[in-house]
Design a protein around this motif. Structure first.
Motif, PDB file in Angstrom:
ATOM      1  N   SER A 130      43.931  -7.015  12.020  1.00  0.00           N
ATOM      2  CA  SER A 130      42.984  -7.765  12.660  1.00  0.00           C
ATOM      3  C   SER A 130      41.652  -6.375  12.636  1.00  0.00           C
ATOM      4  O   SER A 130      41.715  -5.213  12.902  1.00  0.00           O
ATOM      5  CB  SER A 130      42.954  -8.109  13.861  1.00  0.00           C
ATOM      6  OG  SER A 130      43.923  -6.612  15.225  1.00  0.00           O
TER       7      SER A 130
ATOM      8  N   LYS B 109      46.251  -7.674  16.655  1.00  0.00           N
ATOM      9  CA  LYS B 109      46.863  -7.888  15.518  1.00  0.00           C
ATOM     10  C   LYS B 109      47.384  -6.883  15.134  1.00  0.00           C
ATOM     11  O   LYS B 109      46.109  -6.509  14.262  1.00  0.00           O
ATOM     12  CB  LYS B 109      47.204  -9.040  15.742  1.00  0.00           C
ATOM     13  CG  LYS B 109      47.584 -10.041  17.019  1.00  0.00           C
ATOM     14  CD  LYS B 109      49.089  -9.836  17.175  1.00  0.00           C
ATOM     15  CE  LYS B 109      48.890 -10.624  18.071  1.00  0.00           C
ATOM     16  NZ  LYS B 109      50.630 -10.583  18.898  1.00  0.00           N
TER      17      LYS B 109
ATOM     18  N   SER C 267      43.470  -6.171  22.750  1.00  0.00           N
ATOM     19  CA  SER C 267      45.023  -6.454  21.970  1.00  0.00           C
ATOM     20  C   SER C 267      44.796  -6.653  20.801  1.00  0.00           C
ATOM     21  O   SER C 267      43.741  -7.926  20.377  1.00  0.00           O
ATOM     22  CB  SER C 267      45.368  -7.378  22.624  1.00  0.00           C
ATOM     23  OG  SER C 267      46.125  -7.224  24.388  1.00  0.00           O
TER      24      SER C 267
ATOM     25  N   ASP D 149      50.164  -3.804  15.520  1.00  0.00           N
ATOM     26  CA  ASP D 149      49.947  -5.175  16.429  1.00  0.00           C
ATOM     27  C   ASP D 149      50.172  -3.945  17.944  1.00  0.00           C
ATOM     28  O   ASP D 149      51.012  -2.731  17.953  1.00  0.00           O
ATOM     29  CB  ASP D 149      51.605  -5.981  17.068  1.00  0.00           C
ATOM     30  CG  ASP D 149      51.080  -7.247  15.988  1.00  0.00           C
ATOM     31  OD1 ASP D 149      50.428  -6.972  15.583  1.00  0.00           O
ATOM     32  OD2 ASP D 149      52.150  -7.848  15.730  1.00  0.00           O
TER      33      ASP D 149
END
Length: 188
Positions: free
Chosen positions: A178, A175, A173, A130
């Motif tokens: 991802s 995770k 952003s 993250d």
């Protein structure tokens, strides 16, 4: 790095740091320093000025005396000074590039990729942790649109264009696990 470049091989006063950086220290008090640039395109890290390679150029010496040039196609990650700041991913087009960041807590590599694709540029992060990122794409005109693949247009508060430096900044952003792909589009 450039074994077929006899001019570069004879230079003992400048060197490559990894695949991305050409370092040219200045040992004199003069305001400029002559630097040989191997093939490719090179950007002065401090000024943003771009130079074509396979030539010698005179470059202004910064106050600290270290000229740092970045090769076209490089992606340079810079961790934020504070934990709340995003990791910046500086991409220097026109060539495609990639960079791998080892993530000890995941025992795996985050991958950053970038490159041109017809009339747009694609930047991609395959994050193993993250993390917030900010792409900084150098030497660009203002895109007509900035879109995240599978998510649509990126809102204006998540990207900006700096006309003075000719850089596009895009915040994403991620995770863990991802794969975020962003396109900088230059046609409607």
């Amino acid at each position: 790095q450039f074994p077929r470049d006899p001019e570069g091989a004879g230079r003992i006063d400048e060197y490559m740091l990894g695949d991305e950086f050409l370092i040219a220290p200045s040992c004199s008090s003069g305001p400029k320093r002559s630097v040989y640039l191997p093939m490719g395109a090179w950007t002065d890290w401090h000024t943003g000025i771009s130079y074509p390679g396979r030539r010698t150029v005179d470059i202004d010496v910064p106050s600290h005396g270290l000229i740092v040039l970045v090769k076209s196609g490089s992606i340079i990650p810079l961790l934020g000074l504070e934990p709340s700041e995003p990791t910046e991913l500086h991409y220097f087009p026109k060539n495609g590039g990639e960079f791998f960041i080892y993530e000890p807590e995941a025992a795996d590599y985050t991958q950053a990729h970038a490159g041109p694709a017809v009339d747009y540029y694609r930047v991609q992060i395959e994050s193993k942790v993250d993390r917030d990122y900010e792409w900084v794409v150098h030497h660009m005109d203002r895109p007509t649109r900035v879109e995240q693949v599978d998510a649509g247009p990126i809102p204006p508060d998540r990207w900006r264009y700096d006309p003075e430096r000719r850089t596009v900044h895009v915040k994403v952003s991620a995770k863990a696990g991802s794969d975020i792909v962003v396109n900088l589009l230059y046609r409607d």
